[in-house]
Design a protein around this motif. Structure first.
Motif, mmCIF file in Angstrom:
data_model
loop_
_atom_site.group_PDB
_atom_site.id
_atom_site.type_symbol
_atom_site.label_atom_id
_atom_site.label_comp_id
_atom_site.label_asym_id
_atom_site.label_seq_id
_atom_site.Cartn_x
_atom_site.Cartn_y
_atom_site.Cartn_z
ATOM 1 N N PRO A 90 -3.808 6.223 12.280
ATOM 2 C CA PRO A 90 -3.326 7.237 13.800
ATOM 3 C C PRO A 90 -2.115 6.334 12.773
ATOM 4 O O PRO A 90 -1.651 5.074 13.528
ATOM 5 C CB PRO A 90 -4.436 6.803 14.238
ATOM 6 N N VAL A 91 -0.804 7.616 13.374
ATOM 7 C CA VAL A 91 0.443 6.753 13.383
ATOM 8 C C VAL A 91 1.314 7.324 15.372
ATOM 9 O O VAL A 91 0.858 8.327 15.452
ATOM 10 C CB VAL A 91 1.554 7.919 12.569
ATOM 11 N N PHE A 92 1.402 6.205 16.445
ATOM 12 C CA PHE A 92 1.233 6.489 17.393
ATOM 13 C C PHE A 92 2.650 7.686 17.469
ATOM 14 O O PHE A 92 4.363 7.270 16.571
ATOM 15 C CB PHE A 92 2.068 5.142 18.259
ATOM 16 N N ALA A 93 2.880 9.166 17.855
ATOM 17 C CA ALA A 93 3.733 9.979 17.865
ATOM 18 C C ALA A 93 4.731 10.260 16.355
ATOM 19 O O ALA A 93 5.751 10.312 16.621
ATOM 20 C CB ALA A 93 4.659 9.361 19.161
ATOM 21 N N GLY A 94 3.719 9.792 15.568
ATOM 22 C CA GLY A 94 4.395 9.908 14.783
ATOM 23 C C GLY A 94 5.180 9.606 13.823
ATOM 24 O O GLY A 94 6.477 9.570 12.428
ATOM 25 N N GLU A 95 5.439 7.864 14.750
ATOM 26 C CA GLU A 95 6.886 7.216 14.628
ATOM 27 C C GLU A 95 6.547 6.005 12.890
ATOM 28 O O GLU A 95 5.143 5.722 14.007
ATOM 29 C CB GLU A 95 7.550 6.505 15.316
ATOM 30 N N LEU A 96 6.787 5.616 12.463
ATOM 31 C CA LEU A 96 6.040 4.507 11.385
ATOM 32 C C LEU A 96 7.253 3.616 10.943
ATOM 33 O O LEU A 96 8.467 4.016 10.854
ATOM 34 C CB LEU A 96 5.669 5.577 10.378
ATOM 35 N N SER A 97 6.702 2.455 10.944
ATOM 36 C CA SER A 97 7.645 1.480 10.672
ATOM 37 C C SER A 97 7.443 1.271 8.894
ATOM 38 O O SER A 97 6.163 1.632 8.427
ATOM 39 C CB SER A 97 7.771 0.187 11.020
ATOM 40 N N THR A 98 8.315 1.314 7.900
ATOM 41 C CA THR A 98 8.564 0.878 7.199
ATOM 42 C C THR A 98 7.731 -0.427 5.731
ATOM 43 O O THR A 98 6.834 -0.154 5.312
ATOM 44 C CB THR A 98 10.295 0.529 6.240
ATOM 45 N N ARG A 99 7.248 -1.816 7.352
ATOM 46 C CA ARG A 99 6.473 -2.646 6.877
ATOM 47 C C ARG A 99 5.448 -1.990 6.612
ATOM 48 O O ARG A 99 4.616 -2.175 6.206
ATOM 49 C CB ARG A 99 6.484 -3.623 8.206
ATOM 50 N N LEU A 100 4.703 -0.852 7.901
ATOM 51 C CA LEU A 100 3.190 -0.012 7.188
ATOM 52 C C LEU A 100 3.356 0.252 6.650
ATOM 53 O O LEU A 100 1.937 0.547 5.418
ATOM 54 C CB LEU A 100 3.315 0.009 8.944
ATOM 55 N N LEU A 101 4.595 1.002 5.737
ATOM 56 C CA LEU A 101 4.376 2.253 5.443
ATOM 57 C C LEU A 101 4.002 1.910 3.442
ATOM 58 O O LEU A 101 3.273 2.038 3.031
ATOM 59 C CB LEU A 101 5.139 2.854 5.231
ATOM 60 N N LEU A 102 4.430 0.539 3.391
ATOM 61 C CA LEU A 102 4.955 -0.260 2.030
ATOM 62 C C LEU A 102 2.948 -0.660 2.443
ATOM 63 O O LEU A 102 2.507 -1.157 1.329
ATOM 64 C CB LEU A 102 5.672 -1.760 2.558
ATOM 65 N N ARG A 103 2.419 -1.151 3.255
ATOM 66 C CA ARG A 103 0.673 -1.830 3.289
ATOM 67 C C ARG A 103 0.402 -0.851 3.234
ATOM 68 O O ARG A 103 -0.723 -0.594 2.071
ATOM 69 C CB ARG A 103 0.459 -2.822 5.084
ATOM 70 N N LEU A 104 0.165 0.428 3.442
ATOM 71 C CA LEU A 104 0.076 1.778 3.071
ATOM 72 C C LEU A 104 0.047 1.686 1.761
ATOM 73 O O LEU A 104 -1.195 2.288 0.619
ATOM 74 C CB LEU A 104 -0.124 3.129 4.198
ATOM 75 N N ALA A 105 1.034 1.796 1.553
ATOM 76 C CA ALA A 105 1.230 2.431 -0.061
ATOM 77 C C ALA A 105 0.307 1.225 -1.176
ATOM 78 O O ALA A 105 -0.542 1.952 -2.058
ATOM 79 C CB ALA A 105 2.735 1.928 -0.533
ATOM 80 N N ASP A 106 -0.047 0.280 -0.529
ATOM 81 C CA ASP A 106 -0.677 -0.853 -1.603
ATOM 82 C C ASP A 106 -1.844 -0.456 -1.578
ATOM 83 O O ASP A 106 -3.125 -0.840 -2.426
ATOM 84 C CB ASP A 106 -0.474 -2.520 -0.483
ATOM 85 N N ALA A 107 -2.562 0.029 -0.094
ATOM 86 C CA ALA A 107 -3.787 0.286 -0.195
ATOM 87 C C ALA A 107 -4.806 1.926 -0.860
ATOM 88 O O ALA A 107 -5.435 1.702 -1.647
ATOM 89 C CB ALA A 107 -3.739 0.517 1.337
ATOM 90 N N ALA A 108 -3.035 2.391 -0.729
ATOM 91 C CA ALA A 108 -3.613 3.222 -1.914
ATOM 92 C C ALA A 108 -3.682 3.440 -3.129
ATOM 93 O O ALA A 108 -4.272 3.840 -3.769
ATOM 94 C CB ALA A 108 -1.747 4.459 -1.946
ATOM 95 N N GLU A 109 -2.351 2.453 -3.651
ATOM 96 C CA GLU A 109 -2.527 1.958 -5.376
ATOM 97 C C GLU A 109 -4.227 0.912 -5.053
ATOM 98 O O GLU A 109 -4.975 1.698 -6.899
ATOM 99 C CB GLU A 109 -2.372 0.927 -5.332
#
Length: 438
Positions: free
Chosen positions: A267-286
């Motif tokens: 879940p992303v509150f109101a569509g606002e996402l930090s780059t720190r979290l996005l990078l962690r999610l990219a790790d998870a995707a890989e």
């Protein structure tokens, strides 16, 4: 002699997905993500650009796109070049063009078929010079079923209608839209083979270009001419309502997520996402999801692991990394546009409103879906939420201060929501929402 400085009207940049924000040198770059499918390497590039130029944050839209805010004009060319290096662009994300093609976020059994068609449409129409310079934007959405109602708000909405002889069939809905004048699309054709969808779409675009007034959506043309005349114009444009088939030479299956029954949602509150979290999610995707992140129409990020075992491992990884995740059944759906934090059209601070309503919802075990739009343009699709909130106007008081007024929309069936309250003050809004969610 001093050389004359050439000035460029920022409105000319819209075709490349760039909007001017409030202030002299503040811009938004919208990034088209075909069918909401973002590769891990693409996510890292977007995160790096947001770190350097956009205050280390980004906004996810309800159509599976990404927005970077607070950009300086001098940095826009470099941002565009570096997006292109990973296969991303803002071309056609604003202005009179075919916008990014959104795709089903229901993760139903038809999800793979929706992704395939959405990618075909994006490849054919998005960024193509023949489909730019339209009277206004043209939105296409592909859905696995009709339950969410998103097919009703598109210029062209496609709903999976079964399979015949190994070919997907689609119900075609046309001329819908929200904004200040919400209008549900009408059913143009039923169970149309996928090979006929592209030539039919070309015919609809031809009718739109030739007969709609500048600055007007397709829904306005339908309102002015009527359905019977619209169908007549379409037959003239295509030769027949269902034009000849176009052979599909591309793969008919989606490799990402096949075999997985349950998506993992962040879940992303109101569509606002930090780059720190996005990078962690990219790790998870890989590690667990074939290098793919899916941007949903509820402004969340989803993963479709290749197997249920990989899904369980992914969920464990999130727990160990203290990342808030849940399944697709999570009950804190609250969509929001950027509001007056970033948008020149925004009348209300949508994130603050969302946070306050979230505190009301925390009292409950379950909560209806809620969408908050900072102005009547309705970018967060409030007419498709159980409870929709729209900042309708600002009222100037005796002290000179301007305070917002709100509309409340309520959806109880399969169509668009109906207006439930109007001209509400902020306190009246909170009382109304409290009553509805209770």
């Amino acid at each position: 002699m001093k050389e004359r400085e050439e000035t460029v009207d920022p409105r000319q940049w819209r075709i490349d997905g760039i909007y001017q924000q409030a202030g002299d040198n503040r811009f938004m770059q919208r990034i088209k993500v075909p069918a909401g499918v973002l590769g891990a390497s693409q996510a890292r590039q977007v995160a790096e650009l947001a770190d350097r130029f956009a205050g280390a944050r980004l906004h996810l839209t309800c159509r599976g796109s990404i927005e970077l805010h607070d950009l300086a004009a001098e940095n826009l060319p470099e941002i565009g070049r570096r997006l292109a290096l990973v296969g991303l662009t803002g071309r056609g994300a604003c202005g009179g063009a075919v916008r990014g093609v959104s795709s089903s976020a229901t993760f139903s059994s038809e999800f793979a078929s929706c992704q395939v068609l959405a990618r075909r449409l994006h490849r054919h129409f998005a960024g193509h010079p023949a489909f730019e310079g339209l009277p206004k934007k043209f939105k296409i959405g592909v859905e696995g079923d009709a339950s969410g109602g998103r097919h009703l708000i598109q210029d062209l909405g496609l709903v999976h209608a079964g399979v015949k002889e190994n070919r997907s069939l689609w119900d075609v809905w046309c001329a819908g839209g929200l904004g200040r004048e919400p209008q549900a699309g009408f059913l143009l054709g039923e169970r149309i083979p996928e090979e006929r969808i592209i030539p039919l779409t070309e015919g609809i675009l031809r009718v739109y270009r030739e007969h709609a007034a500048p600055g007007r959506r397709l829904k306005h043309l339908l309102r002015e001419r009527g359905e019977k005349e619209f169908r007549h114009l379409l037959r003239q444009a295509t030769g027949e309502l269902y034009p000849p088939q176009v052979e599909n030479r591309f793969a008919g299956s989606l490799t990402v997520g096949e075999g997985s029954e349950t998506p993992v949602i962040v879940p992303v509150f109101a569509g606002e996402l930090s780059t720190r979290l996005l990078l962690r999610l990219a790790d998870a995707a890989e590690l667990y999801a074939a290098d793919v992140l899916l941007l949903t129409s509820d402004q969340d990020i989803a993963f479709l692991p290749a197997t249920n075992e990989a899904g369980e491992a992914l969920a464990r990884w999130f727990r160990e990394n203290e990342t808030d995740t849940t399944t697709v059944a999570h009950n804190r759906v609250c969509r929001a546009c950027p509001g007056n934090h970033e948008c020149r059209m925004g009348l209300v601070p949508t994130r603050e409103v969302a946070a306050e309503i979230g505190r009301l919802a925390d009292q409950l075990d379950t909560c209806p879906s809620i969408a908050i739009s900072g102005c009547p343009n309705s970018c967060s699709q409030p007419q498709l939420a159980d409870i929709g909130i729209v900042g309708s106007r600002l009222v100037k008081g005796e002290d000179g201060a301007r305070t917002p007024r709100f509309q409340v929309w309520r959806r109880t069936g399969l169509g668009l929501g109906e207006q439930y309250g109007d001209e509400l003050t902020y306190d009246e809004l909170l009382n109304t929402v409290q009553r509805l969610i209770s």
